[in-house]
Scaffold this active site. Structure first.
Site, PDB file in Angstrom:
ATOM      1  N   GLY A   1       0.845  -1.191   0.000  1.00 51.13           N
ATOM      2  CA  GLY A   1       0.000   0.000   0.000  1.00 51.13           C
ATOM      3  C   GLY A   1       0.881   1.240   0.000  1.00 51.13           C
ATOM      4  CB  CYS A   2       0.422   4.600   1.434  1.00 48.64           C
ATOM      5  SG  CYS A   2       1.329   6.143   1.648  1.00 48.64           S
ATOM      6  CG  PHE A   3       6.048   4.550  -1.000  1.00 49.17           C
ATOM      7  CD1 PHE A   3       5.686   5.832  -0.631  1.00 49.17           C
ATOM      8  CD2 PHE A   3       6.548   4.379  -2.285  1.00 49.17           C
ATOM      9  CE1 PHE A   3       5.811   6.911  -1.485  1.00 49.17           C
ATOM     10  CE2 PHE A   3       6.690   5.456  -3.158  1.00 49.17           C
ATOM     11  CZ  PHE A   3       6.316   6.716  -2.753  1.00 49.17           C
ATOM     12  CD1 TRP A   4       5.398   8.441   1.811  1.00 49.08           C
ATOM     13  CD2 TRP A   4       3.453   9.348   2.435  1.00 49.08           C
ATOM     14  NE1 TRP A   4       5.132   9.485   0.963  1.00 49.08           N
ATOM     15  CE2 TRP A   4       3.956  10.059   1.315  1.00 49.08           C
ATOM     16  CE3 TRP A   4       2.244   9.741   2.990  1.00 49.08           C
ATOM     17  CZ2 TRP A   4       3.273  11.145   0.759  1.00 49.08           C
ATOM     18  CZ3 TRP A   4       1.568  10.822   2.441  1.00 49.08           C
ATOM     19  CH2 TRP A   4       2.098  11.515   1.329  1.00 49.08           C
TER      20      TRP A   4
ATOM     21  CB  THR B   1       4.957   0.083   3.777  1.00 45.88           C
ATOM     22  OG1 THR B   1       3.532  -0.005   3.561  1.00 45.88           O
ATOM     23  CG2 THR B   1       5.569  -1.292   3.646  1.00 45.88           C
TER      24      THR B   1
END
Length: 169
Positions: free
Chosen positions: A9-12, A14
């Site tokens: 999902g959103c890499f921030w 993760t």
């Protein structure tokens, strides 16, 4: 040092999650397994490039192992959700495990089987060799450290749990 790539999902969020885990030495966010060259965030956001927001994780295999990282990955995603994690929707938010060392594939397959036993529906997690990876723009790197109140689809409890893994070793 070993490498593995996780699309969650959103890499921030993760990236922030993996950065907190024991044995993880370095992370960087970027775009993986698409069909264009040097994509920008704006291009990836259109869902026409084939790229997934991905975190490149470098870890010390003397401190942690791939099995542990895979277990943590499954805690951070909804493995049944296709092209969606949290409020983020689109192919760029698909989930995937991308490997560069074919010797990692048996551990990945075993983790997938273990996770699949928890569900009756099939998992929506890609498992593929890494085809390509382009580092995201600098403002995306360590985003939640730079913006502590920034958007994240992961629950705060997950970050607390990740920090506790450092106390286990």
């Amino acid at each position: 040092m070993k490498d593995i790539y996780f699309a969650g999902g959103c890499f921030w969020g993760t990236e922030h999650f993996f950065k907190l885990l024991r044995g993880v030495k370095e992370t960087e966010v970027g775009y993986a397994n698409g069909h264009t060259t040097s994509p920008t965030y704006e291009e990836v956001y259109t869902d026409t490039t084939g790229f997934a927001e991905t975190v490149h994780v470098t870890y010390d295999e003397n401190v942690t192992d791939l099995t542990f990282l895979l277990q943590m990955f499954f805690k951070a995603i909804d493995p049944l959700s296709l092209n969606k994690q949290g409020n983020d929707i689109g192919t760029r938010y698909r989930t995937g495990i991308y490997y560069t060392d074919k010797d990692d594939l048996p551990a990945i397959q075993e983790a997938m089987k273990a996770e699949q036993r928890r569900y009756t529906a099939p998992l929506a997690v890609e498992v593929e060799p890494l085809q390509n990876f382009y580092r995201a723009e600098e403002y995306h790197q360590d985003y939640l450290e730079k913006n502590p109140n920034g958007y994240c689809h992961l629950p705060i409890e997950l970050f607390r749990m990740a920090k506790m893994t450092n106390d286990e070793k």
